[in-house]
Scaffold this motif. Sequence first.
Motif, PDB file in Angstrom:
ATOM      1  N   ASN A  13       0.827  -1.203   0.000  1.00 21.27           N
ATOM      2  CA  ASN A  13       0.000   0.000   0.000  1.00 21.27           C
ATOM      3  C   ASN A  13       0.866   1.259   0.000  1.00 21.27           C
ATOM      4  O   ASN A  13       1.911   1.303   0.618  1.00 21.27           O
ATOM      5  CB  ASN A  13      -0.914   0.029   1.227  1.00 21.27           C
ATOM      6  CG  ASN A  13      -1.815  -1.172   1.277  1.00 21.27           C
ATOM      7  OD1 ASN A  13      -2.207  -1.718   0.260  1.00 21.27           O
ATOM      8  ND2 ASN A  13      -2.145  -1.607   2.473  1.00 21.27           N
ATOM      9  N   GLN A  27      -3.581   1.018  -3.429  1.00 17.00           N
ATOM     10  CA  GLN A  27      -3.560  -0.291  -2.804  1.00 17.00           C
ATOM     11  C   GLN A  27      -3.579  -1.347  -3.902  1.00 17.00           C
ATOM     12  O   GLN A  27      -4.397  -1.273  -4.820  1.00 17.00           O
ATOM     13  CB  GLN A  27      -4.781  -0.440  -1.888  1.00 17.00           C
ATOM     14  CG  GLN A  27      -4.795  -1.688  -1.057  1.00 17.00           C
ATOM     15  CD  GLN A  27      -5.942  -1.671  -0.067  1.00 17.00           C
ATOM     16  OE1 GLN A  27      -7.032  -1.232  -0.388  1.00 17.00           O
ATOM     17  NE2 GLN A  27      -5.713  -2.157   1.118  1.00 17.00           N
ATOM     18  N   ASN A  49      -9.005  -7.067  -0.702  1.00 23.81           N
ATOM     19  CA  ASN A  49      -8.457  -6.272   0.396  1.00 23.81           C
ATOM     20  C   ASN A  49      -9.033  -4.862   0.447  1.00 23.81           C
ATOM     21  O   ASN A  49      -8.661  -4.071   1.289  1.00 23.81           O
ATOM     22  CB  ASN A  49      -6.932  -6.224   0.295  1.00 23.81           C
ATOM     23  CG  ASN A  49      -6.444  -5.713  -1.045  1.00 23.81           C
ATOM     24  OD1 ASN A  49      -7.140  -5.812  -2.055  1.00 23.81           O
ATOM     25  ND2 ASN A  49      -5.250  -5.169  -1.079  1.00 23.81           N
ATOM     26  N   SER A  50      -9.952  -4.559  -0.471  1.00 24.80           N
ATOM     27  CA  SER A  50     -10.648  -3.268  -0.453  1.00 24.80           C
ATOM     28  C   SER A  50     -12.018  -3.476  -1.096  1.00 24.80           C
ATOM     29  O   SER A  50     -12.305  -4.541  -1.632  1.00 24.80           O
ATOM     30  CB  SER A  50      -9.840  -2.202  -1.203  1.00 24.80           C
ATOM     31  OG  SER A  50      -9.665  -2.580  -2.551  1.00 24.80           O
ATOM     32  N   SER A  51     -12.843  -2.458  -1.064  1.00 25.80           N
ATOM     33  CA  SER A  51     -14.182  -2.592  -1.644  1.00 25.80           C
ATOM     34  C   SER A  51     -14.072  -2.912  -3.130  1.00 25.80           C
ATOM     35  O   SER A  51     -13.196  -2.399  -3.819  1.00 25.80           O
ATOM     36  CB  SER A  51     -14.995  -1.322  -1.414  1.00 25.80           C
ATOM     37  OG  SER A  51     -14.361  -0.229  -2.011  1.00 25.80           O
ATOM     38  N   ASN A  73     -16.138  -6.344   0.519  1.00 26.42           N
ATOM     39  CA  ASN A  73     -14.902  -7.080   0.279  1.00 26.42           C
ATOM     40  C   ASN A  73     -15.160  -8.525  -0.147  1.00 26.42           C
ATOM     41  O   ASN A  73     -14.216  -9.294  -0.288  1.00 26.42           O
ATOM     42  CB  ASN A  73     -14.037  -7.085   1.540  1.00 26.42           C
ATOM     43  CG  ASN A  73     -13.541  -5.707   1.876  1.00 26.42           C
ATOM     44  OD1 ASN A  73     -14.273  -4.731   1.812  1.00 26.42           O
ATOM     45  ND2 ASN A  73     -12.282  -5.601   2.242  1.00 26.42           N
TER      46      ASN A  73
END
Length: 110
Positions: A13, A27, A49-51, A73
């Motif tokens: 990140n 990210q 690991n993210s939306s 997620n």
Amino acid sequence: MRKRNKTKRIGSNQYKEVSGQTTLVEQDFLPVVTATCKAGFMTIKVSTNSSFLGAIHARDFRTSCIAYGNGTNLTTLDINMLASQGSPDYCGVLVNNRSGNSTFLLESSL
């Protein structure tokens, strides 16, 4: 004198520091794909690991075999492993007559 924005990378990140506040800038997309089979259906779960607002779909079968991320997620796609070619829920599943194993290709679109 103008303050410079600092950027730093922690793991995969990238963060930016502006006026003492650190915010996520970039990210890497690192999905984790799991699959379970039960009663002729395969449930594919894609954890991110993210939306996620993209789509997961069987290759070449985007209209009938697709699931859309809704900003969470976790995105889930159910595949009918027993659907015959030409049926509306066919997702391109290929069966190896020797081993009995079934395969199909999965893609993601952002």
